[in-house]
Design a protein around this motif. Structure first.
Motif, PDB file in Angstrom:
ATOM      1  N   UNK A  78      83.016 -11.304  27.747  1.00  0.00           N
ATOM      2  CA  UNK A  78      82.320 -12.310  28.554  1.00  0.00           C
ATOM      3  C   UNK A  78      80.825 -12.286  28.248  1.00  0.00           C
ATOM      4  N   UNK A  79      80.251 -11.092  28.232  1.00  0.00           N
ATOM      5  CA  UNK A  79      78.825 -10.957  27.906  1.00  0.00           C
ATOM      6  C   UNK A  79      78.563 -11.385  26.471  1.00  0.00           C
ATOM      7  N   UNK A  80      79.434 -10.971  25.551  1.00  0.00           N
ATOM      8  CA  UNK A  80      79.257 -11.342  24.143  1.00  0.00           C
ATOM      9  C   UNK A  80      79.335 -12.858  23.960  1.00  0.00           C
ATOM     10  N   UNK A  81      80.250 -13.509  24.681  1.00  0.00           N
ATOM     11  CA  UNK A  81      80.406 -14.966  24.626  1.00  0.00           C
ATOM     12  C   UNK A  81      79.121 -15.664  25.094  1.00  0.00           C
ATOM     13  N   UNK A  82      78.606 -15.244  26.230  1.00  0.00           N
ATOM     14  CA  UNK A  82      77.381 -15.845  26.755  1.00  0.00           C
ATOM     15  C   UNK A  82      76.176 -15.577  25.855  1.00  0.00           C
ATOM     16  N   UNK A  83      76.093 -14.376  25.295  1.00  0.00           N
ATOM     17  CA  UNK A  83      74.995 -14.050  24.376  1.00  0.00           C
ATOM     18  C   UNK A  83      75.065 -14.920  23.122  1.00  0.00           C
ATOM     19  N   UNK A  84      76.266 -15.113  22.602  1.00  0.00           N
ATOM     20  CA  UNK A  84      76.433 -15.939  21.407  1.00  0.00           C
ATOM     21  C   UNK A  84      76.005 -17.372  21.694  1.00  0.00           C
ATOM     22  N   UNK A  85      76.477 -17.925  22.804  1.00  0.00           N
ATOM     23  CA  UNK A  85      76.115 -19.300  23.156  1.00  0.00           C
ATOM     24  C   UNK A  85      74.611 -19.444  23.359  1.00  0.00           C
ATOM     25  N   UNK A  86      73.993 -18.447  23.992  1.00  0.00           N
ATOM     26  CA  UNK A  86      72.552 -18.495  24.244  1.00  0.00           C
ATOM     27  C   UNK A  86      71.753 -18.510  22.949  1.00  0.00           C
ATOM     28  N   UNK A  87      72.306 -17.944  21.884  1.00  0.00           N
ATOM     29  CA  UNK A  87      71.592 -17.881  20.599  1.00  0.00           C
ATOM     30  C   UNK A  87      71.686 -19.183  19.811  1.00  0.00           C
ATOM     31  N   UNK A  88      72.450 -20.143  20.305  1.00  0.00           N
ATOM     32  CA  UNK A  88      72.681 -21.390  19.579  1.00  0.00           C
ATOM     33  C   UNK A  88      71.875 -22.532  20.169  1.00  0.00           C
ATOM     34  N   UNK A  89      71.516 -23.487  19.303  1.00  0.00           N
ATOM     35  CA  UNK A  89      70.757 -24.663  19.731  1.00  0.00           C
ATOM     36  C   UNK A  89      71.649 -25.879  19.933  1.00  0.00           C
ATOM     37  N   UNK A 118      73.355 -25.270  28.846  1.00  0.00           N
ATOM     38  CA  UNK A 118      72.435 -26.298  29.345  1.00  0.00           C
ATOM     39  C   UNK A 118      71.402 -26.761  28.333  1.00  0.00           C
ATOM     40  N   UNK A 119      71.142 -28.084  28.357  1.00  0.00           N
ATOM     41  CA  UNK A 119      70.110 -28.716  27.531  1.00  0.00           C
ATOM     42  C   UNK A 119      70.289 -28.456  26.040  1.00  0.00           C
ATOM     43  N   UNK A 120      71.534 -28.585  25.610  1.00  0.00           N
ATOM     44  CA  UNK A 120      71.868 -28.498  24.190  1.00  0.00           C
ATOM     45  C   UNK A 120      72.739 -29.696  23.842  1.00  0.00           C
ATOM     46  N   UNK A 121      72.847 -29.975  22.557  1.00  0.00           N
ATOM     47  CA  UNK A 121      73.630 -31.128  22.107  1.00  0.00           C
ATOM     48  C   UNK A 121      74.921 -30.665  21.456  1.00  0.00           C
ATOM     49  N   UNK A 122      75.903 -31.567  21.430  1.00  0.00           N
ATOM     50  CA  UNK A 122      77.185 -31.233  20.806  1.00  0.00           C
ATOM     51  C   UNK A 122      77.841 -32.456  20.209  1.00  0.00           C
ATOM     52  N   UNK A 123      78.513 -32.220  19.111  1.00  0.00           N
ATOM     53  CA  UNK A 123      79.385 -33.210  18.512  1.00  0.00           C
ATOM     54  C   UNK A 123      80.819 -32.738  18.651  1.00  0.00           C
ATOM     55  N   UNK A 148      75.426 -30.582  28.623  1.00  0.00           N
ATOM     56  CA  UNK A 148      75.478 -30.666  27.165  1.00  0.00           C
ATOM     57  C   UNK A 148      75.467 -32.148  26.828  1.00  0.00           C
ATOM     58  N   UNK A 149      74.529 -32.551  25.983  1.00  0.00           N
ATOM     59  CA  UNK A 149      74.433 -33.958  25.576  1.00  0.00           C
ATOM     60  C   UNK A 149      75.367 -34.189  24.394  1.00  0.00           C
ATOM     61  N   UNK A 150      76.428 -34.960  24.606  1.00  0.00           N
ATOM     62  CA  UNK A 150      77.379 -35.214  23.525  1.00  0.00           C
ATOM     63  C   UNK A 150      76.954 -36.451  22.743  1.00  0.00           C
ATOM     64  N   UNK A 151      77.056 -36.346  21.424  1.00  0.00           N
ATOM     65  CA  UNK A 151      76.631 -37.445  20.563  1.00  0.00           C
ATOM     66  C   UNK A 151      77.767 -38.452  20.397  1.00  0.00           C
TER      67      UNK A 151
END
Length: 197
Positions: A78-89, A118-123, A148-151
């Protein structure tokens, strides 16, 4: 090359590295025999040729997330998942359609984080008997709640025309333009949203 030119070149490279965005290609299926790794590798192959971001495949199966609410929440995944997501734009979701929606594993993974989305984009790149369109539409509603702002551009792969025997990815040529256009939008929006974080 002179001393000052070397210093400026080094500084420019460091600034570019700091400004380079990190985009996670999230595999949204964990079932045995899944084709999402093939789709993810195909998207990454296209993305890596662009040179505009660092692209990384994120396999939710590797985090071994429990079902939300069934444990005390101290599992290391769970912590690893959140850390990974936090490192992404930004993100590209590889989405399989299950019973007209996304997989339970993807919904569970989405629910195991909040601020990291939060405040990230996704396709979205989806696949299924109808190109995974219904799953993608369900995912868009969830992304809205997670900020998440979806394109708009959304490559859809048909199990009938883009896979051999429904299991070996052989995408039609037309999808290449759609993937690149989707990535253009993800990069543009990810850059803009970075200013909010």
């Amino acid at each position: 090359m002179g001393f000052f030119t070397r210093i400026l070149t080094k500084k420019n490279k460091e600034e570019n590295n700091m400004n380079t965005m990190n985009i996670g290609i999230i595999l949204g299926s964990t079932r045995e025999g899944r084709v999402s790794p093939q789709v993810g590798e195909w998207v990454k192959g296209i993305a890596d040729k662009r040179g505009d971001a660092n692209y990384e495949i994120i396999d939710i199966a590797e985090f071994q997330l429990p079902f939300l609410g069934t444990t005390d929440g101290t599992e290391p995944g769970i912590t690893a998942w959140n850390d990974k997501l936090a490192s992404l734009d930004g993100f590209v979701f590889v989405v399989a359609e299950y019973n007209h929606s996304i997989s339970g594993a993807l919904k569970n993974a989405l629910d195991f984080a909040r601020e990291a989305w939060n405040n990230k984009a996704a396709g979205i790149v989806s696949y299924g008997s109808t190109g995974g369109a219904r799953a993608a539409e369900h995912l868009r509603g969830i992304m809205g709640e997670l900020m998440i702002a979806d394109v708009r551009t959304h490559p859809t792969l048909s199990l009938f025309t883009d896979f051999e025997n429904g299991s070996v990815l052989k995408p039609q040529e037309l999808h290449l333009d759609n993937v690149n256009l989707m990535l253009d939008q993800v990069i543009a929006w990810s850059g803009a949203l970075k200013t909010l974080r």
